[in-house]
Design an enzyme around this catalytic site. Structure first.
Site, mmCIF file in Angstrom:
data_model
loop_
_atom_site.group_PDB
_atom_site.id
_atom_site.type_symbol
_atom_site.label_atom_id
_atom_site.label_comp_id
_atom_site.label_asym_id
_atom_site.label_seq_id
_atom_site.Cartn_x
_atom_site.Cartn_y
_atom_site.Cartn_z
ATOM 1 N N HIS A 1 1.095 -1.178 0.098
ATOM 2 C CA HIS A 1 -0.053 0.108 0.048
ATOM 3 C C HIS A 1 0.934 1.200 0.150
ATOM 4 C CE1 HIS A 1 -4.115 1.771 1.471
ATOM 5 N NE2 HIS A 1 -3.196 3.158 1.151
ATOM 6 N N PRO B 1 -3.817 8.108 -12.424
ATOM 7 C CA PRO B 1 -3.320 8.463 -13.612
ATOM 8 C C PRO B 1 -4.029 10.254 -13.909
ATOM 9 C CG PRO B 1 -4.589 6.546 -14.138
ATOM 10 C CD PRO B 1 -4.675 6.915 -12.587
ATOM 11 N N HIS C 1 -9.852 1.491 -0.467
ATOM 12 C CA HIS C 1 -9.790 1.765 1.003
ATOM 13 C C HIS C 1 -10.969 1.860 1.772
ATOM 14 C CE1 HIS C 1 -6.011 3.627 -0.745
ATOM 15 N NE2 HIS C 1 -5.877 4.547 0.429
ATOM 16 N N GLU D 1 -12.218 4.129 6.343
ATOM 17 C CA GLU D 1 -10.853 4.925 6.713
ATOM 18 C C GLU D 1 -11.232 6.007 7.721
ATOM 19 O OE1 GLU D 1 -8.689 6.774 3.386
ATOM 20 O OE2 GLU D 1 -6.966 7.500 4.952
HETATM 21 C C1 6MZ Z 1 -3.941 9.318 3.996
HETATM 22 N N1 6MZ Z 1 -4.994 8.424 3.448
HETATM 23 C C2 6MZ Z 1 -5.393 8.628 2.244
HETATM 24 N N2 6MZ Z 1 -6.724 8.107 2.080
HETATM 25 C C3 6MZ Z 1 -7.186 8.010 0.778
HETATM 26 N N3 6MZ Z 1 -6.315 8.226 -0.320
HETATM 27 C C4 6MZ Z 1 -4.879 8.527 -0.198
HETATM 28 C C5 6MZ Z 1 -4.505 8.586 1.006
HETATM 29 N N4 6MZ Z 1 -3.286 8.838 0.702
HETATM 30 C C6 6MZ Z 1 -2.959 9.151 -0.486
HETATM 31 N N5 6MZ Z 1 -3.978 8.954 -1.004
HETATM 32 C C7 6MZ Z 1 -4.396 9.062 -2.683
HETATM 33 O O1 6MZ Z 1 -3.244 9.289 -3.335
HETATM 34 C C8 6MZ Z 1 -3.063 10.217 -4.045
HETATM 35 C C9 6MZ Z 1 -1.636 10.587 -4.024
HETATM 36 O O2 6MZ Z 1 -0.974 9.735 -4.940
HETATM 37 P P1 6MZ Z 1 -1.195 9.577 -6.544
HETATM 38 O O3 6MZ Z 1 -1.017 10.921 -7.000
HETATM 39 O O4 6MZ Z 1 -2.107 8.865 -6.682
HETATM 40 O O5 6MZ Z 1 0.097 8.984 -6.879
HETATM 41 C C10 6MZ Z 1 -4.020 11.202 -3.244
HETATM 42 O O6 6MZ Z 1 -4.276 12.391 -4.007
HETATM 43 C C11 6MZ Z 1 -5.006 10.372 -2.664
HETATM 44 O O7 6MZ Z 1 -5.954 10.234 -4.032
HETATM 45 ZN ZN ZN Z 2 -3.777 4.908 1.153
#
Ligand code: 6MZ
Ligand code: ZN
Length: 348
Positions: free
Chosen positions: A18, A102, A202, A205
């Site tokens: 993750h 993406p 997810h 959460e």
């Molecule tokens: C802290 N808990 C969390 N809960 C939900 N979504 C999360 C997250 N942490 C990260 N992301 C998801 O991952 C994106 C960033 O990586 P990428 O641009 O996709 O590589 C965030 O914009 C969110 O959509």
């Molecule tokens: Zn996550």
């Protein structure tokens, strides 16, 4: 990290299931990105949450927006993905599933398709350079973007499932959990499942997602991210727990992320304890190692010291994670062999 205990956790072979690409960008890589784009006036304090600091989950999502400004071209994505892969490898991770949403960025000509292709390219280049890690990619659906984008994302992922030589293995559902409802994404997720994409969702959460979680558990997902509020003591229900247990759906648990994002009060109250004691499959993960200023070794160490796990139990925990990867059985066998070769005599 250099005392004897830290060396044990770093050298422990690990599986990371993750990890959001843009949340995993290290201090050093952010430095390079800031130098590339000085006009944005972005400082380090805006891209990471340091030791002892906490933010609301909402503030965490502001941090991702800042990082997305810094990472907006093919060139950036290639560098970020290669750096992240090499950092996980240096931390003793032998198998990594990266996930990322993406993005289309009109000013730089980035398209969603090129985005995925660039991540794949980064994985291939690391392999050619001999980095000792097997990396797979999960295409992420951001729940904020609604049903149509979710469906388009699944269609794109289906194409790569067939053309990426096994590198694209599944779908992640993530994004701000307080926005949107899973019912709008159900048909896209079901379609993904039917076409052979694995699903990591997810779920729960944040509190008050009982109905959404119940609905999405029926698909069922292949793994669950967080699941913080599934169990009755946390406002979930025995019904939800029973579903997860009956289907034996592994949970990806990210201790520091939950504590720094304030959905869990403190490490000792983390739901790792609840599921681990039950003997339910759990996998320790980082979520966003850059944003939360951690790495997988530290997460294992934290779980072990907080919940009193001995080294043999820690070893077992990392080894069992192999069973929950999305790559095929042949890869599981290779990894099991690797673990067995590295395993200290006293744990055999
Ligand atoms: C802290 N808990 C969390 N809960 C939900 N979504 C999360 C997250 N942490 C990260 N992301 C998801 O991952 C994106 C960033 O990586 P990428 O641009 O996709 O590589 C965030 O914009 C969110 O959509
Ligand atoms: Zn996550």
């Amino acid at each position: 990290m250099d005392n004897e205990a830290d060396v044990f956790y770093r050298e422990l072979p690990k599986v990371e299931l993750h990890a959001h690409l843009n949340g995993s960008v290290s201090f050093q890589t952010i430095e390079k990105l800031i130098r590339r784009k000085p006009q944005l006036n972005i400082e380090h304090s805006m891209t990471a949450i340091g030791k002892g600091q906490r933010r609301t989950l909402d503030e965490c999502f502001q941090v991702f927006k800042v990082i997305h400004q810094l990472v907006d071209s093919e060139e950036d994505i290639l560098m970020v993905a290669k750096d992240v892969i090499k950092e996980f490898a240096a931390d003793g991770v032998k198998y990594l599933e990266l996930r990322s949403t993406p993005r289309e960025e009109i000013p730089t000509g980035l398209t969603k398709r090129r985005y995925i292709e660039t991540v794949i390219q980064a994985i291939q280049q690391c392999k050619e350079e001999g980095v000792d890690i097997d990396v797979r990619f999960l295409v992420a659906i951001d729940r904020r973007n609604g049903s149509q984008v979710a469906m388009e994302t699944v269609q794109l992922a289906e194409e790569f499932l067939l053309s990426s030589d096994g590198l694209v293995t599944g779908i992640d559902l993530s994004g701000d959990p307080t926005v949107g409802h899973g019912r709008d994404l159900l048909s896209a997720l079901q379609r993904a499942k039917n076409s052979g994409l694995k699903l990591s969702l997810h779920l729960s959460e944040v509190p008050s997602q009982h109905d959404e979680t119940d609905l999405l558990l029926n698909i069922p997902p292949d793994r669950i991210g967080h699941g913080t509020f599934l169990h009755p003591e946390m406002g979930g229900s025995q019904g939800l727990v029973d579903k997860v247990v009956q289907k034996r759906i592994p949970l990806e648990l990210c201790l520091t992320s939950n504590v720094k994002g304030q959905t869990v009060q403190c490490y000792s109250e983390h739901h790792f304890k609840y599921w681990y004691q039950m003997g339910h499959p759990v996998v320790i993960c980082t979520d966003d190692k850059g944003v939360f200023a951690t790495d997988l070794s530290q997460e294992y160490k934290m779980a072990a010291t907080t919940f009193g796990l001995g080294r043999e139990a820690v070893w077992k925990l990392s080894q069992q994670a192999i069973d929950y990867i999305f790559a095929p059985d042949s890869v599981k066998e290779q990894l099991k062999q690797k673990w067995s070769d590295l395993q200290p005599q006293e744990f055999k």
